[in-house]
Write an enzyme that holds these catalytic residues in place. Structure first.
Site, PDB file in Angstrom:
ATOM      1  CG  ASP A 102      36.974  28.547  37.653  1.00  0.00           C
ATOM      2  OD1 ASP A 102      37.090  29.416  38.536  1.00  0.00           O
ATOM      3  OD2 ASP A 102      37.938  28.129  37.001  1.00  0.00           O
ATOM      4  CB  SER A 130      31.809  33.520  33.620  1.00  0.00           C
ATOM      5  OG  SER A 130      31.734  32.914  32.343  1.00  0.00           O
ATOM      6  CG  HIS A 135      37.015  31.365  34.632  1.00  0.00           C
ATOM      7  ND1 HIS A 135      38.196  30.857  35.135  1.00  0.00           N
ATOM      8  CD2 HIS A 135      36.767  30.691  33.487  1.00  0.00           C
ATOM      9  CE1 HIS A 135      38.626  29.902  34.330  1.00  0.00           C
ATOM     10  NE2 HIS A 135      37.780  29.777  33.320  1.00  0.00           N
ATOM     11  CG  ASN A 185      36.954  33.791  40.346  1.00  0.00           C
ATOM     12  OD1 ASN A 185      37.902  34.584  40.444  1.00  0.00           O
ATOM     13  ND2 ASN A 185      37.018  32.711  39.576  1.00  0.00           N
TER      14      ASN A 185
HETATM   15  C1  GRF Z   1      41.936  37.763  34.755  1.00  0.00           C
HETATM   16  O1  GRF Z   1      42.044  37.286  33.440  1.00  0.00           O
HETATM   17  C2  GRF Z   1      40.843  37.035  35.487  1.00  0.00           C
HETATM   18  O2  GRF Z   1      39.763  36.678  34.679  1.00  0.00           O
HETATM   19  C3  GRF Z   1      41.547  35.799  35.984  1.00  0.00           C
HETATM   20  O3  GRF Z   1      42.847  36.229  36.312  1.00  0.00           O
HETATM   21  C4  GRF Z   1      43.169  37.409  35.579  1.00  0.00           C
HETATM   22  C5  GRF Z   1      43.502  38.463  36.573  1.00  0.00           C
HETATM   23  O4  GRF Z   1      43.935  39.667  35.970  1.00  0.00           O
HETATM   24  N1  GRF Z   1      40.835  35.203  37.085  1.00  0.00           N
HETATM   25  P1  GRF Z   1      44.113  40.943  36.885  1.00  0.00           P
HETATM   26  O5  GRF Z   1      45.088  40.573  37.994  1.00  0.00           O
HETATM   27  O6  GRF Z   1      42.771  41.338  37.414  1.00  0.00           O
HETATM   28  O7  GRF Z   1      44.693  41.994  35.978  1.00  0.00           O
END
Ligand code: GRF
Length: 203
Positions: free
Chosen positions: A144, A135, A108, A106
């Site tokens: 997370d 991260s 984050h 993932n």
């Molecule tokens: C990103 O900020 C990611 O870190 C978080 O959700 C957002 C997703 O953005 N988990 P995208 O859909 O990849 O543009």
């Protein structure tokens, strides 16, 4: 490496991964499927434009395990080896995590373990930190909380809003996610408990 990407929205990290695989930056890999839990996720069209198969699997009020079982079945049908969460706005069931142990990652938008959960950029501003970032981490049963693969630091400016900080962090997310998946795809990422290491390169 066969990759499955889960999204709920915009899909900019998904696009970064697909494009890096197409350009060879992430070697010997293929995005087998993009799955969204939202029928109107803008990322779906972006995946289709890039020739990637998409599936919508909505929760429809079902228990989490039942929803996840349907997703797992689609991933397994396509022999997916690595699941990348890219703005997927749901917690995964224990069954999902056990089916893909150390094979779910993932991204984050904070420097974990600071500010897990929703609205991490807003949390960082409200707390008053001067540095935040993003991260990439393995997904475990916590929020997370899995082993961190890599992080990128981003300055928090005095006049930042949630929106401006999110945009600055996002610029770093795409490269970070691509690099993390590249490390996994090249087989050089070692995991030992909470620690991941990346020592060897074959270049
Ligand atoms: C990103 O900020 C990611 O870190 C978080 O959700 C957002 C997703 O953005 N988990 P995208 O859909 O990849 O543009």
């Amino acid at each position: 490496m066969k990759i499955g990407i889960l999204i709920s929205g915009r899909g900019s990290n998904m696009v970064a991964l697909i494009d890096a695989i197409k350009s060879g930056e992430i070697p010997d890999s293929d995005v087998a499927v993009v799955i969204s839990d939202k029928a109107d996720a803008p990322g779906l069209e972006k995946a289709r434009e890039r020739g990637v198969e998409t599936i919508v699997i909505e929760r429809r009020g079902r228990p989490r395990e039942e929803h996840d079982a349907e997703i797992i079945a689609e991933l397994q049908k396509r022999n997916v080896e690595l699941v990348c969460l890219a703005g997927y706005m749901r917690l995964l069931s224990k069954g999902f995590i056990r089916s893909f142990e150390n094979r779910i990652v993932n991204i984050h938008p904070s420097l974990l373990p600071a500010f897990p959960g929703l609205d991490a950029q807003r949390q960082a501003i409200d707390y008053g930190v001067k540095i935040s970032g993003c991260s990439v981490h393995f997904v475990d049963e916590g929020l997370d909380s899995g082993a961190i693969i890599l992080q990128r630091a981003v300055e928090v400016k005095d006049d930042d809003t949630g929106e401006t900080l999110s945009a600055r962090i996002l610029e770093h997310e795409h490269g970070a996610y691509v690099e993390a998946v590249r490390r996994i795809a090249t087989g050089h990422l070692q995991i030992s408990g909470r620690k991941t290491t990346f020592g060897i390169t074959d270049e």
